[in-house]
Scaffold this active site. Sequence first.
Site, PDB file in Angstrom:
ATOM      1  CG  ASN A   1      -3.900   3.101   0.501  1.00  0.00           C
ATOM      2  OD1 ASN A   1      -5.162   3.316   0.768  1.00  0.00           O
ATOM      3  ND2 ASN A   1      -3.194   2.157   0.509  1.00  0.00           N
TER       4      ASN A   1
ATOM      5  CD  GLU B   1      -3.801   3.356  -6.147  1.00  0.00           C
ATOM      6  OE1 GLU B   1      -4.192   4.598  -6.012  1.00  0.00           O
ATOM      7  OE2 GLU B   1      -3.273   2.483  -5.151  1.00  0.00           O
TER       8      GLU B   1
ATOM      9  CG  HIS C   1      -2.715  -0.906  -3.594  1.00  0.00           C
ATOM     10  ND1 HIS C   1      -3.322   0.242  -3.401  1.00  0.00           N
ATOM     11  CD2 HIS C   1      -2.687  -1.627  -2.518  1.00  0.00           C
ATOM     12  CE1 HIS C   1      -3.420   0.386  -2.152  1.00  0.00           C
ATOM     13  NE2 HIS C   1      -3.141  -0.528  -1.686  1.00  0.00           N
TER      14      HIS C   1
ATOM     15  CB  SER D   1      -1.020   0.092   1.369  1.00  0.00           C
ATOM     16  OG  SER D   1      -1.645  -1.274   1.303  1.00  0.00           O
TER      17      SER D   1
HETATM   18  N1  LIG Z   1      -5.590  -4.363   5.037  1.00  0.00           N
HETATM   19  C1  LIG Z   1      -5.800  -3.748   3.672  1.00  0.00           C
HETATM   20  O1  LIG Z   1      -7.174  -3.082   3.661  1.00  0.00           O
HETATM   21  C2  LIG Z   1      -5.109  -3.748   2.434  1.00  0.00           C
HETATM   22  C3  LIG Z   1      -5.600  -2.878   1.268  1.00  0.00           C
HETATM   23  C4  LIG Z   1      -4.587  -2.992   0.234  1.00  0.00           C
HETATM   24  C5  LIG Z   1      -3.601  -3.641   0.492  1.00  0.00           C
HETATM   25  N2  LIG Z   1      -3.136  -4.086   1.603  1.00  0.00           N
HETATM   26  C6  LIG Z   1      -1.846  -4.412   1.500  1.00  0.00           C
HETATM   27  O2  LIG Z   1      -1.878  -6.001   1.536  1.00  0.00           O
HETATM   28  C7  LIG Z   1      -0.628  -6.792   2.162  1.00  0.00           C
HETATM   29  C8  LIG Z   1      -1.158  -7.332   3.366  1.00  0.00           C
HETATM   30  O3  LIG Z   1      -2.054  -6.806   4.357  1.00  0.00           O
HETATM   31  P1  LIG Z   1      -2.987  -7.449   5.093  1.00  0.00           P
HETATM   32  O4  LIG Z   1      -3.734  -6.340   5.948  1.00  0.00           O
HETATM   33  O5  LIG Z   1      -3.702  -8.349   4.495  1.00  0.00           O
HETATM   34  O6  LIG Z   1      -2.047  -8.042   6.378  1.00  0.00           O
HETATM   35  P2  LIG Z   1      -2.327  -9.154   7.218  1.00  0.00           P
HETATM   36  O7  LIG Z   1      -1.459  -9.029   8.445  1.00  0.00           O
HETATM   37  O8  LIG Z   1      -3.745  -9.221   7.857  1.00  0.00           O
HETATM   38  O9  LIG Z   1      -2.148 -10.501   6.506  1.00  0.00           O
HETATM   39  C9  LIG Z   1      -0.536 -10.977   5.868  1.00  0.00           C
HETATM   40  C10 LIG Z   1      -0.606 -12.298   5.857  1.00  0.00           C
HETATM   41  O10 LIG Z   1       0.676 -12.820   5.212  1.00  0.00           O
HETATM   42  C11 LIG Z   1       1.320 -13.909   5.735  1.00  0.00           C
HETATM   43  N3  LIG Z   1       2.519 -14.141   5.726  1.00  0.00           N
HETATM   44  C12 LIG Z   1       3.536 -13.559   6.365  1.00  0.00           C
HETATM   45  N4  LIG Z   1       4.674 -13.838   5.853  1.00  0.00           N
HETATM   46  C13 LIG Z   1       4.605 -14.745   4.680  1.00  0.00           C
HETATM   47  C14 LIG Z   1       5.355 -15.349   4.053  1.00  0.00           C
HETATM   48  N5  LIG Z   1       6.609 -15.166   4.001  1.00  0.00           N
HETATM   49  N6  LIG Z   1       4.753 -16.306   2.982  1.00  0.00           N
HETATM   50  C15 LIG Z   1       3.429 -16.326   2.818  1.00  0.00           C
HETATM   51  N7  LIG Z   1       2.656 -15.492   3.640  1.00  0.00           N
HETATM   52  C16 LIG Z   1       2.944 -14.582   4.607  1.00  0.00           C
HETATM   53  C17 LIG Z   1       0.577 -13.793   7.082  1.00  0.00           C
HETATM   54  O11 LIG Z   1       0.492 -15.116   7.552  1.00  0.00           O
HETATM   55  C18 LIG Z   1      -0.770 -13.221   6.899  1.00  0.00           C
HETATM   56  O12 LIG Z   1      -1.764 -14.125   6.831  1.00  0.00           O
HETATM   57  C19 LIG Z   1       0.225  -5.280   2.966  1.00  0.00           C
HETATM   58  O13 LIG Z   1       1.196  -4.959   1.889  1.00  0.00           O
HETATM   59  C20 LIG Z   1      -0.792  -4.401   2.837  1.00  0.00           C
HETATM   60  O14 LIG Z   1      -0.253  -2.992   2.903  1.00  0.00           O
HETATM   61  C21 LIG Z   1      -3.813  -4.174   2.513  1.00  0.00           C
END
Ligand SMILES: NC(=O)c1ccc[n+]([C@@H]2O[C@H](COP(=O)([O-])OP(=O)(O)OC[C@H]3O[C@@H](n4cnc5c(N)ncnc54)[C@H](O)[C@@H]3O)[C@@H](O)[C@H]2O)c1
Length: 538
Positions: A177, A139, A127, A106
């Site tokens: 964002n 994005e 994204h 993000s």
């Molecule tokens: N939360 C949102 O609303 C949102 C929206 C758009 C983008 N994002 C982006 O998406 C990404 C994830 O965010 P999230 O909120 O889902 O995080 P989260 O912490 O809820 O989920 C992350 C997941 O990644 C897994 N993980 C960690 N290390 C790993 C590895 N080496 N191999 C495989 N899996 C692994 C974890 O077990 C976990 O399930 C971030 O980069 C975030 O910025 C989040």
Amino acid sequence: MGAGIVEVFARSGVDVVAVEISDAALDLGRVNLDRSTDRAVAKGRLDPADRDALLGRVHFAVGLDALHAVDLVVEAVPERLEVKRQLFAELDRICRPEAILATNTSSLSVTEIAVATGRPDRVVGVHFFNPAPVMKLVEVIRTVVTSAEVVADVEGLCARLGKVGVTVADRAGFIANALLFGYLNQAVAMLEAGYATREDVDLAMRLGAGLPMGPFALLDLIGLDTAYQILDTMYRRGGRNRRHAPVPLLRQMVTAGLLGRKTGRGFYTYERPGSPAVVADDATPNPVAGSATDGVPPVTRIGIVGSDARATGLATACTEAGHEVVTVAAEPTALTPLADVDLVIEAVAGEPSDRAALLAALAEVCKPEAVLVTTATPVIDLAMATGRPADVVGLALHEPTRAGAFAEIVRTVHSSARAVAAVRALCAALGRSVVVCGDRAGLVVDALLVGYLNDAVRMLEANYASVDDIDHAMKLGCGYPTGPFELLDTIGLDVALTVARELHREQREPGLAPAPLLEHLVIAGHLGRRTGRGFREH
Ligand SMILES: NC(=O)c1ccc[n+]([C@@H]2O[C@H](COP(=O)([O-])OP(=O)(O)OC[C@H]3O[C@@H](n4cnc5c(N)ncnc54)[C@H](O)[C@@H]3O)[C@@H](O)[C@H]2O)c1
């Protein structure tokens, strides 16, 4: 996000390998996918047979080795640069040389992630927005080393997934964002300062600004840990704009494990971890106390000062609500019929310099116990001009949105509880939901909204994205009913600039300084729809 992205691909007929770090995490992802697709079936958006086919296209695995033969990887691991860089270096070893490696980051630098691999030209940002199966925007982030062919491939893929791709350069927070998080952070600051409750801010932004969710409900959905990381990164990468410096409360909540829906508690408390159902907790307002009518003065006769559409609309609404209404023009000599009204609303258009004189004249004419309501701010300046500031309350009536009709009631340091209760009762009779807030520039809605609109103008000014792309991003990525430039042209650039100046003057926050482009357009007379030209021609 990972589970949501898996669903998006599998829905479009693409075979997916869903990879997690452990069996437990994989199970959680599977449960998320099952729940989401079951909900889609229950809502009639997905055929049960299509759900089964969708799930049949997903192969679940622990560890990256399962990715050795894929064409594209979308990474959605926690928002930490070192974690992502290590992961990409490993992906680079495991995946086929021609595979595209995409990050769902993000806010982190896609370029820094790309150079952790031996194929930076095949690394791109993709994204998605939360919830990925619902939000239409993607994005696409092109770094200075991403090959044009990879960008074209990914853009084509977005279209195949039924998404709208907007391609931008590698800047912290990209479009959506960068504009969303300054606003979310400012909302947290409001809560931390005790200016308004979580319920009030969320209500104000849903009803007053027409947003699909309030900031606290949205932060709980995003996840407070992810939100904190995003803000922290944007602050560091985005020129240390204090609007992005995470408010201390966020950090405390993350440390305390209050991460939002995913842990069952964030700003709100949920039925269980992962559930969207909010349950009452210690901070939930007591509905009985909120509706107490003891000590509310009877308000039967209402006076309205003003003669424009807003004043006459208000008069009609009050009459329809069963009140006796006396309408007068805003001239000192015309005020006599207001002598025996219980409450008078000054709804004078524009910015008459003699508003304080008008309030003083009302205080003279109206009976001692009458409540004096002004629709201008700061309220306290006008209240002091009346010589009876306890009777003076502010009122901001918002244009009704799809979510309902809404008003902000302004209680100054002098306003009596009795006067506030009278205005509250009037709003209830008019069918308006309300929040009661202090006498600060922009109150709740405009303070949060105009800060965001000003950020959008700054982004345009920096030539990062076009008016259309920015409007698209906020509508399709965040579900906003209108984009920032559409909204600015509608409310008027001069009106927004006035609020922006007041906010900046009051808070002295450099990040709230009006964007020079906004100032210039106003000087040029490009005020929006009203003058035929603002950010767009009308
Ligand atoms: N939360 C949102 O609303 C949102 C929206 C758009 C983008 N994002 C982006 O998406 C990404 C994830 O965010 P999230 O909120 O889902 O995080 P989260 O912490 O809820 O989920 C992350 C997941 O990644 C897994 N993980 C960690 N290390 C790993 C590895 N080496 N191999 C495989 N899996 C692994 C974890 O077990 C976990 O399930 C971030 O980069 C975030 O910025 C989040």
